[in-house]
Design a protein around this motif. Structure first.
Motif, PDB file in Angstrom:
ATOM      1  N   ASP A 144       0.823  -1.200   0.000  1.00 34.66           N
ATOM      2  CA  ASP A 144       0.000   0.000   0.000  1.00 34.66           C
ATOM      3  C   ASP A 144       0.865   1.262   0.000  1.00 34.66           C
ATOM      4  OD1 ASP A 144      -2.729   1.245   0.332  1.00 34.66           O
ATOM      5  OD2 ASP A 144      -1.737   2.034   2.113  1.00 34.66           O
ATOM      6  N   ALA A 145       1.959   1.239   0.763  1.00 35.77           N
ATOM      7  CA  ALA A 145       2.851   2.403   0.804  1.00 35.77           C
ATOM      8  C   ALA A 145       3.487   2.650  -0.559  1.00 35.77           C
ATOM      9  CB  ALA A 145       3.928   2.191   1.861  1.00 35.77           C
ATOM     10  N   GLN A 146       3.855   1.589  -1.246  1.00 31.76           N
ATOM     11  CA  GLN A 146       4.432   1.750  -2.581  1.00 31.76           C
ATOM     12  C   GLN A 146       3.396   2.310  -3.556  1.00 31.76           C
ATOM     13  OE1 GLN A 146       5.890  -1.902  -4.274  1.00 31.76           O
ATOM     14  NE2 GLN A 146       7.311  -0.857  -5.663  1.00 31.76           N
ATOM     15  N   GLN A 147       2.154   1.833  -3.452  1.00 30.54           N
ATOM     16  CA  GLN A 147       1.084   2.358  -4.301  1.00 30.54           C
ATOM     17  C   GLN A 147       0.855   3.843  -4.022  1.00 30.54           C
ATOM     18  OE1 GLN A 147      -3.566   1.266  -5.265  1.00 30.54           O
ATOM     19  NE2 GLN A 147      -2.865   1.120  -3.175  1.00 30.54           N
ATOM     20  N   GLN A 148       0.821   4.235  -2.741  1.00 28.28           N
ATOM     21  CA  GLN A 148       0.584   5.627  -2.392  1.00 28.28           C
ATOM     22  C   GLN A 148       1.679   6.536  -2.955  1.00 28.28           C
ATOM     23  OE1 GLN A 148      -2.124   6.901  -0.979  1.00 28.28           O
ATOM     24  NE2 GLN A 148      -2.976   4.840  -0.991  1.00 28.28           N
ATOM     25  N   PHE A 149       2.908   6.043  -2.999  1.00 31.34           N
ATOM     26  CA  PHE A 149       3.984   6.864  -3.550  1.00 31.34           C
ATOM     27  C   PHE A 149       3.769   7.136  -5.023  1.00 31.34           C
ATOM     28  CE2 PHE A 149       7.832   6.854  -6.156  1.00 31.34           C
ATOM     29  CZ  PHE A 149       8.345   8.077  -5.780  1.00 31.34           C
ATOM     30  N   TRP A 150       3.439   6.102  -5.794  1.00 36.06           N
ATOM     31  CA  TRP A 150       3.292   6.316  -7.239  1.00 36.06           C
ATOM     32  C   TRP A 150       2.056   7.143  -7.567  1.00 36.06           C
ATOM     33  CZ3 TRP A 150       7.317   6.086  -9.998  1.00 36.06           C
ATOM     34  CH2 TRP A 150       8.327   5.174  -9.729  1.00 36.06           C
ATOM     35  N   LEU A 151       1.010   7.048  -6.735  1.00 33.61           N
ATOM     36  CA  LEU A 151      -0.131   7.937  -6.912  1.00 33.61           C
ATOM     37  C   LEU A 151       0.269   9.383  -6.631  1.00 33.61           C
ATOM     38  CD1 LEU A 151      -2.986   5.866  -5.202  1.00 33.61           C
ATOM     39  CD2 LEU A 151      -2.647   6.243  -7.648  1.00 33.61           C
ATOM     40  N   ALA A 152       1.034   9.597  -5.566  1.00 32.01           N
ATOM     41  CA  ALA A 152       1.479  10.951  -5.236  1.00 32.01           C
ATOM     42  C   ALA A 152       2.442  11.488  -6.285  1.00 32.01           C
ATOM     43  CB  ALA A 152       2.141  10.955  -3.858  1.00 32.01           C
ATOM     44  N   ASP A 153       3.243  10.616  -6.880  1.00 38.40           N
ATOM     45  CA  ASP A 153       4.168  11.043  -7.925  1.00 38.40           C
ATOM     46  C   ASP A 153       3.401  11.576  -9.136  1.00 38.40           C
ATOM     47  OD1 ASP A 153       6.962  10.933  -9.244  1.00 38.40           O
ATOM     48  OD2 ASP A 153       5.738   9.746 -10.612  1.00 38.40           O
ATOM     49  N   ALA A 154       2.338  10.869  -9.550  1.00 39.26           N
ATOM     50  CA  ALA A 154       1.523  11.337 -10.673  1.00 39.26           C
ATOM     51  C   ALA A 154       0.832  12.655 -10.335  1.00 39.26           C
ATOM     52  CB  ALA A 154       0.481  10.274 -11.037  1.00 39.26           C
ATOM     53  N   ALA A 155       0.340  12.784  -9.096  1.00 37.96           N
ATOM     54  CA  ALA A 155      -0.317  14.028  -8.690  1.00 37.96           C
ATOM     55  C   ALA A 155       0.666  15.192  -8.658  1.00 37.96           C
ATOM     56  CB  ALA A 155      -0.963  13.848  -7.313  1.00 37.96           C
ATOM     57  N   LEU A 156       1.897  14.940  -8.241  1.00 39.60           N
ATOM     58  CA  LEU A 156       2.900  16.004  -8.202  1.00 39.60           C
ATOM     59  C   LEU A 156       3.230  16.491  -9.606  1.00 39.60           C
ATOM     60  CD1 LEU A 156       4.921  17.731  -6.597  1.00 39.60           C
ATOM     61  CD2 LEU A 156       6.569  15.861  -6.842  1.00 39.60           C
ATOM     62  N   GLN A 157       3.356  15.584 -10.560  1.00 39.18           N
ATOM     63  CA  GLN A 157       3.652  15.996 -11.936  1.00 39.18           C
ATOM     64  C   GLN A 157       2.562  16.903 -12.488  1.00 39.18           C
ATOM     65  OE1 GLN A 157       5.097  12.836 -14.622  1.00 39.18           O
ATOM     66  NE2 GLN A 157       5.268  11.515 -12.838  1.00 39.18           N
ATOM     67  N   ALA A 158       1.295  16.601 -12.151  1.00 36.11           N
ATOM     68  CA  ALA A 158       0.202  17.460 -12.601  1.00 36.11           C
ATOM     69  C   ALA A 158       0.225  18.801 -11.881  1.00 36.11           C
ATOM     70  CB  ALA A 158      -1.136  16.760 -12.376  1.00 36.11           C
ATOM     71  N   SER A 159       0.545  18.781 -10.601  1.00 40.94           N
ATOM     72  CA  SER A 159       0.559  20.027  -9.825  1.00 40.94           C
ATOM     73  C   SER A 159       1.660  20.960 -10.307  1.00 40.94           C
ATOM     74  CB  SER A 159       0.744  19.711  -8.340  1.00 40.94           C
ATOM     75  OG  SER A 159       0.669  20.871  -7.556  1.00 40.94           O
ATOM     76  N   VAL A 160       2.751  20.406 -10.768  1.00 41.91           N
ATOM     77  CA  VAL A 160       3.869  21.228 -11.236  1.00 41.91           C
ATOM     78  C   VAL A 160       3.456  22.105 -12.415  1.00 41.91           C
ATOM     79  CG1 VAL A 160       6.076  21.067 -12.467  1.00 41.91           C
ATOM     80  CG2 VAL A 160       5.753  19.820 -10.344  1.00 41.91           C
TER      81      VAL A 160
END
Length: 468
Positions: free
Chosen positions: A428-444
């Motif tokens: 679950d922690a690994q999944q949460q990281f990759w979800l946050a990574d995609a969200a960060l790219q959009a936020s940038v």
């Protein structure tokens, strides 16, 4: 000749604000190159659709990674194609404001006794023509707004595909692990049943093993459904039909964590100064301001200019021509346009405040997205480097103790059950990281998605110590 020259001049003026379907697509490819890789395209011919279908088949012939999933969506998603077509509609509608309304030609024939009167008139909106430069400026800004909105929608769509891919692969990985846990619990329950039948096991310990087996069966059913639901979500975003969905293969596990997380300075340098959300709000304000200035004039009155040419034939065949012009002015007697101006003032004020709110929130949303990204990375790395290795060390030591006949098989199974929660939390922690990574790219790029950090997956109930 004068009328022809006038019509030519109007045609030149009205050609200033034109759009093509490729303009918005090209801009999205340029503005969001990190999301589209220049592959975004609106298919309008059968050949282009055939090319997209061929590319889709090529991508489906191998396991689909996150990058390939985005390429699939760009090539195959009908919803994304509808989004591009709607962007064309919005831009064309905005460009229409910068056009002059067509002139109206009227012909009149009146006869009385032996006389005949022929009347011809050409009318056009004089105020419409006088305000053309201002309206073209508004049209240009609204075209800009429509294209920026399309780019933002494409970024949102690609981000949704990236996150759906992460959830689908993680759910598939979790279901695979749940299957392993189920098989282990089934073996333990069967062994406990036999030992109980032989009189070597008490009732409560037998019930504990059976309870864990029942819980494992429930978790397996839930995990399988979640894997199916996540996969179907991805299928819908990719726009796959039944045959294509059957051919879709995903990797067995999520990618490894990057060696290093992005530093705040690197994220700040990636964040463009001209963020999509700020530019969209600025374009909306510019458009509202221009429209307000134009509305001060147009809300009061309207002016129409008409050129006339009348020909009269008397009973004796004498012909006479009359030429002239007339101006029609709408008189602001009942409606002075106050409500129209009030509405435009309100729109401008709302756009100004929306711009200010967007500017103020931009830095905050980026910091929140980065915090979610960095926290998820640190948690996932903590599980990878600390928690999981410790659980493995305990498991190895218990295996040695079992080999030395210091503990029994049920103590070994109890230790394996204790590891289930740790493994699930690590996934679950690994999944949460990759979800946050995609969200960060959009936020940038200016499309914040409100990234959050979820709590680690709850561990299943641990069995009581199996001391016999």
């Amino acid at each position: 000749m004068k009328l022809a020259l006038s019509a030519l001049g109007l045609a030149v003026l009205t050609g200033c604000a034109a759009v093509s379907p490729q303009q918005g697509v090209d801009r999205a490819n340029d503005e969001a190159a990190g999301f589209t890789q220049g592959a975004l395209n609106l298919a309008r011919t059968q050949q282009e659709r055939d090319d997209r279908a061929q590319k889709t088949q090529t991508l489906l012939s191998a396991p689909v990674g996150q990058k390939e999933a985005v390429q699939l969506a760009l090539a195959n998603s009908a919803a994304l194609q509808a989004l591009l077509a709607q962007g064309w509609v919005d831009a064309a509608g905005a460009a229409q404001l910068g056009r002059v309304a067509n002139p109206v030609f009227s012909f009149e024939r009146m006869s009385s006794g032996g006389s005949l009167d022929l009347g011809r008139a050409l009318s056009f909106g004089l105020l419409d023509l006088l305000t053309l430069p201002a309206r073209q400026g508004i049209a240009t800004r609204r075209i800009e707004e429509a294209q920026l909105r399309l780019t933002g929608d494409v970024v949102d769509q690609v981000t949704a595909v990236r996150q759906a891919w992460v959830r689908a692969v993680a759910a598939q990985q979790t279901a695979s692990y749940a299957q392993q846990v189920y098989q282990s619990a089934e073996a333990g329950a069967e062994l406990a049943r036999r030992m109980r039948a032989a009189g070597n096991f008490n009732r409560i310990d037998r019930a504990r093993e059976q309870s864990f087996y029942a819980d494992a069966a429930t978790r397996l059913a839930t995990a399988r459904h979640q894997a199916t639901a996540s996969r179907e979500e991805l299928v819908r975003l990719l726009g796959l039909d039944e045959a294509q969905a059957g051919a879709l293969r995903l990797p067995e596990r999520l990618p490894d964590l990057p060696k290093q997380a992005l530093e705040p300075q690197a994220v700040a340098s990636l964040a463009t100064r001209a963020r999509l959300d700020i530019r969209l709000a600025q374009s909306a304000l510019d458009s509202a301001s221009k429209a307000q200035g134009l509305g001060v004039v147009t809300s009061f009155t309207d002016i129409e200019l008409t050129g006339r040419r009348n020909t009269a034939f008397d009973a004796d065949g004498t012909r006479s021509n009359a030429r002239g012009w007339e101006i029609a002015v709408a008189l602001p007697i009942f409606d002075w346009g106050g409500m129209q101006r009030a509405a435009m003032n309100g729109r401008t004020l709302a756009a100004a405040n929306q711009l200010e709110a967007t500017v103020r929130a931009a830095g905050s949303s980026l910091r929140q997205s980065y915090s979610a990204y960095r926290t998820s990375y640190d948690i996932a790395r903590h599980y990878r480097d600390e928690v999981v290795p410790l659980r493995k060390l305990i498991s190895d030591e218990n295996q040695l103790r079992y080999n030395g006949m210091l503990i029994g098989v049920f103590e070994l199974l109890a230790d394996a059950r204790d590891q289930v929660g740790t493994v699930l939390a690590a996934l679950d922690a690994q999944q949460q990281f990759w979800l946050a990574d995609a969200a960060l790219q959009a936020s940038v790029v200016g499309r914040p998605g409100g990234a959050t950090v979820a709590s680690p997956a709850a561990a299943p109930a641990e069995s009581a110590s199996a001391g016999h």
